[in-house]
Design a protein around this motif. Structure first.
Motif, short mmCIF file in Angstrom:
data_model
loop_
_atom_site.label_atom_id
_atom_site.label_comp_id
_atom_site.label_asym_id
_atom_site.label_seq_id
_atom_site.Cartn_x
_atom_site.Cartn_y
_atom_site.Cartn_z
N PRO A 1 5.74 0.18 7.89
CA PRO A 1 5.53 -1.21 8.20
C PRO A 1 5.96 -2.08 6.94
CG PRO A 1 3.54 -0.10 7.39
CD PRO A 1 4.43 0.96 7.42
N TYR A 2 7.27 -2.12 6.92
CA TYR A 2 7.92 -3.07 5.98
C TYR A 2 8.11 -4.11 6.42
CZ TYR A 2 12.33 -2.43 8.09
OH TYR A 2 13.45 -2.39 9.22
N THR B 1 20.52 28.14 7.67
CA THR B 1 19.65 27.29 7.46
C THR B 1 18.48 27.69 7.84
OG1 THR B 1 20.02 25.69 8.97
CG2 THR B 1 21.49 25.31 7.20
N LYS B 2 17.29 27.32 7.34
CA LYS B 2 15.83 27.47 7.82
C LYS B 2 15.18 25.94 7.57
CE LYS B 2 12.65 31.36 8.22
NZ LYS B 2 12.14 32.63 7.66
N PRO B 3 15.05 25.34 8.61
CA PRO B 3 14.12 24.17 8.07
C PRO B 3 12.67 24.16 7.77
CG PRO B 3 15.49 24.04 10.33
CD PRO B 3 15.49 25.41 9.82
N TYR B 4 12.47 22.95 7.09
CA TYR B 4 11.08 23.20 6.47
C TYR B 4 10.48 21.87 6.34
CZ TYR B 4 13.69 21.64 2.06
OH TYR B 4 14.45 20.99 1.29
N ALA B 5 8.96 21.77 6.19
CA ALA B 5 8.24 20.74 5.77
C ALA B 5 7.81 20.90 4.90
CB ALA B 5 7.23 20.44 6.92
N MET B 6 7.49 19.76 3.54
CA MET B 6 7.09 19.86 2.48
C MET B 6 5.57 19.43 2.24
SD MET B 6 10.04 17.71 0.56
CE MET B 6 9.34 17.59 -0.91
N CYS B 7 4.80 20.09 1.49
CA CYS B 7 3.63 20.28 1.21
C CYS B 7 3.28 19.17 0.19
CB CYS B 7 2.81 21.32 1.30
SG CYS B 7 1.17 21.51 0.69
N TYR B 8 2.30 18.20 0.18
CA TYR B 8 2.25 17.40 -0.82
C TYR B 8 1.03 16.57 -0.37
CZ TYR B 8 5.03 14.15 2.28
OH TYR B 8 5.52 13.50 3.44
N ALA B 9 0.39 15.86 -1.64
CA ALA B 9 -0.68 15.19 -1.28
C ALA B 9 -0.64 13.52 -1.66
CB ALA B 9 -2.21 15.84 -2.20
N GLY B 10 -1.73 13.10 -1.85
CA GLY B 10 -1.64 11.65 -2.28
C GLY B 10 -2.64 10.65 -2.26
N HIS B 11 -2.66 9.62 -2.76
CA HIS B 11 -3.62 8.49 -2.79
C HIS B 11 -2.99 7.42 -1.79
CE1 HIS B 11 -5.05 9.96 -6.61
NE2 HIS B 11 -6.08 9.39 -6.20
N GLN B 12 -4.09 7.03 -0.75
CA GLN B 12 -3.58 6.29 0.25
C GLN B 12 -4.53 4.80 0.28
OE1 GLN B 12 -3.34 8.40 4.16
NE2 GLN B 12 -1.40 8.54 3.82
N PHE B 13 -3.78 3.73 -0.10
CA PHE B 13 -4.48 2.48 -0.34
C PHE B 13 -5.77 2.83 -1.56
CE2 PHE B 13 -2.99 2.44 4.20
CZ PHE B 13 -2.35 1.45 4.24
N GLY C 1 13.29 -9.80 -1.84
CA GLY C 1 11.99 -10.15 -1.04
C GLY C 1 11.59 -9.18 -0.05
N PHE C 2 11.89 -8.09 -0.30
CA PHE C 2 11.28 -6.77 0.42
C PHE C 2 10.06 -6.60 0.02
CE2 PHE C 2 10.96 -2.17 0.84
CZ PHE C 2 11.29 -1.92 2.29
N VAL C 3 9.30 -6.20 0.94
CA VAL C 3 7.67 -5.57 0.80
C VAL C 3 7.68 -4.36 1.78
CG1 VAL C 3 5.41 -6.25 1.06
CG2 VAL C 3 7.10 -8.19 0.95
N HIS C 4 7.30 -3.05 0.95
CA HIS C 4 7.43 -2.05 1.39
C HIS C 4 6.34 -1.86 2.69
CE1 HIS C 4 6.48 2.50 1.46
NE2 HIS C 4 7.99 2.51 1.15
N GLY C 5 5.14 -2.16 2.08
CA GLY C 5 3.84 -2.26 3.01
C GLY C 5 2.92 -1.01 2.95
N VAL C 6 3.45 0.05 2.40
CA VAL C 6 2.65 1.04 2.50
C VAL C 6 2.96 1.99 1.03
CG1 VAL C 6 4.01 2.47 4.25
CG2 VAL C 6 1.39 2.94 3.75
N MET C 7 2.78 1.45 -0.07
CA MET C 7 3.14 2.21 -1.34
C MET C 7 2.13 3.40 -1.69
SD MET C 7 4.52 -0.99 -3.78
CE MET C 7 4.68 0.05 -5.28
#
Length: 522
Positions: free
Chosen positions: A283-284, A81-93, A261-267
């Motif tokens: 912060p759910y 195995t060779k661990p890895y981190a994924m590259c992505y972007a996004g809209h925050q708030f 009644g779950f609130v994700h907090g950071v969608m």
């Protein structure tokens, strides 16, 4: 871990970052970077899920081994195995944030067991090229919350990642819990999360924003091939069907959030899974008193973008961003717009059916929307515990009077002295309608109660419960973590020996950090 069937589909089939140095940077023309976890100084296992271990092909005996602790703390790398981190972007708030990526998550590998594929990911295992100014570590506080909540959600029937293990790193981690200039050292910890994959909306956003359209097409094809093989046809048809499938799965997930009644907090879009599963338990929070405007996230306290009642609309907004990302492969707006428009229409229809099921009603009526709106308005007249209200409807019988029905749910009121005059009249009016509808049903009280008890949980991971477990764990007492883990495996059962957890939020928890509002700090 000798029985693990290792697969490296993601890293074998998709473009890798050629730079293997672990420096924070912009990473172009790739979907992931190879990275080694930070070696913990003295890892110790707090708890591991035997059920999740079995799911991925790890035996109960292996959980007890030193190798298990070393592998799932990041101290030791699995062979081949060779661990890895994924590259992505996004809209925050709601704002474009550009490149984000796995800043504190490292994927160990993919495994196959019983013809199912799973990605094993460590959260809190150290710095990656996407950590920006952070250290990539996590603290015990947030790790307990994630570990317990993912499993709680699974047993509630909510689509979610799973938790395999919770391990102390043996290191101290500096965190400013409320972002108020008062950082302090806390115990470090690592959670191993399990999911089909951790692919997010933000992965597609990144590729389109950078005009890496060749990679975009390859990535969508990869997703269809491995996760949605039922999708067939010409490319454009497949990509539309892929989007619709993701939208449908997302709608189902949000419906379950609203049910319990779950609130994700950071969608944010980088926290949305293409599998329609709940990921990234930061912060759910869980609704105590029914309040559609409540959000647990201190960062969101002013605008309340991610409040409980707005989660369906935010999901649609996030899907709009995903549609924009897929548009270059489809080049037609109308079919994407139709899917987006139907999202809320279909959600509202499903929501009505879901609430009726919580009420034990199998037959719909013309005034369903008005009936439900009246109920949800009443729930806000005086602080009313959502979980207790719905669960205690099982005490009501068709032959009851409206007054007796109101008495059946009185334990849900935080201020019972307020249930008088106009507030009481409103409740009696609603219960009169409710009882009339119950008496029109063909089901018996016993049949109805069985249905209600299957959709209205008795036990959820209330914020104060998690905080009590955290406080004890800080003193090296993990008994409450284990007790809550076992309790939440049977959230719909009565469990009379655990009745103390079927209670309203205590007054001390109203404003205590970790019980009312939380930050993204971990």
């Amino acid at each position: 871990m000798k029985h693990l069937k290792i697969h490296n589909r993601f890293t074998t089939e998709l473009p890798a970052d050629p730079n293997e140095t672990n420096e924070t940077r912009q990473v172009l023309n790739t979907l992931f970077s190879y990275v080694k976890p930070t070696t913990p100084s003295d890892p110790k296992l707090i708890h591991a899920s035997k059920e999740v271990a079995e799911l991925v092909g790890i035996s109960a005996d292996e959980i007890k081994s030193e190798e298990f602790v070393n592998v799932f703390s990041g101290k030791e790398i699995l062979p081949e195995t060779k661990p890895y981190a994924m590259c992505y972007a996004g809209h925050q708030f709601g704002n474009w944030a550009g490149q984000l990526g796995d800043g504190r998550a490292i994927n160990l590998t993919e495994v196959e067991h019983n013809n199912q594929y799973f990605t094993l990911q460590l959260k809190g295992a150290g710095k990656t090229p996407y950590s920006r100014t952070a250290d990539g570590l996590a603290v015990l506080r947030s790790s307990i919350r994630e570990y317990l909540c993912a499993e709680a959600m699974y047993y509630l029937g909510v689509p979610t990642t799973r938790s395999l293990s919770l391990i102390l790193s043996g290191d101290q981690v500096l965190r400013d819990i409320l972002y108020n200039g008062n950082p302090a050292y806390e115990k470090g910890a690592i959670v191993c999360r399990v999911a089909p994959s951790f692919i997010r909306f933000g992965s597609f956003e990144m590729l389109t924003a950078r005009n890496e359209l060749k990679n975009l097409k390859q990535f969508v094809e990869y997703n269809i091939k491995h996760y949605f093989p039922e999708i067939k046809g010409e490319p454009k048809e497949k990509y539309l069907q892929f989007f619709k499938t993701v939208a449908d799965k997302t709608r189902e997930m949000i419906l379950h959030w609203q049910r319990v009644g779950f609130v994700h907090g950071v969608m944010n879009t980088d926290n949305m899974s293409v599998h329609g599963i709940t990921i990234d338990y930061g912060p759910y929070g869980w609704l105590e008193n029914y309040d559609p405007n409540w959000t647990p996230n201190t960062t969101d306290s002013q605008n309340r973008r991610y409040r409980f009642g707005n989660q369906p609309q935010v999901a649609q907004w996030n899907l709009f961003q995903l549609a924009n990302s897929l548009y270059p492969l489809i080049n037609e707006a109308e079919p994407l717009e139709k899917i987006l428009e139907s999202f809320i229409t279909d959600f509202n229809s499903d929501y009505t059916k879901m609430i009726l099921s919580k009420l034990g009603l199998c037959t719909s009526a013309e005034n369903d929307a008005e009936f439900i709106t009246y109920l949800e308005s009443n729930l806000q007249l005086s602080e009313t515990d959502m979980t207790i209200f719905y669960r205690n409807l099982n005490k009501i019988r068709k032959s009851d009077s409206a007054e007796k029905a109101l008495q059946a749910i009185e334990d849900a009121f935080y201020k019972p002295e307020e249930i008088k005059d106009t507030i009481k009249d409103n409740w009696l009016l609603w219960f009169t309608d409710y009882l009339e509808r119950l008496n029109q049903e063909n089901t018996s009280d016993e049949e109805r109660i069985k249905l209600q008890n299957s959709v209205n949980p008795k036990y959820v991971l209330r914020n104060y419960m998690a905080q009590l477990a955290i406080d004890a764990a800080d003193k090296e007492d993990y008994s409450l973590v284990i007790e809550l883990y076992e309790l939440l495996k049977k959230p719909y059962d009565e469990q009379p020996e655990s009745e103390k957890w079927f209670a309203k939020r205590p007054d001390w928890a109203r404003s205590k950090v970790g019980c009312s509002m939380l930050s993204c700090s971990s």
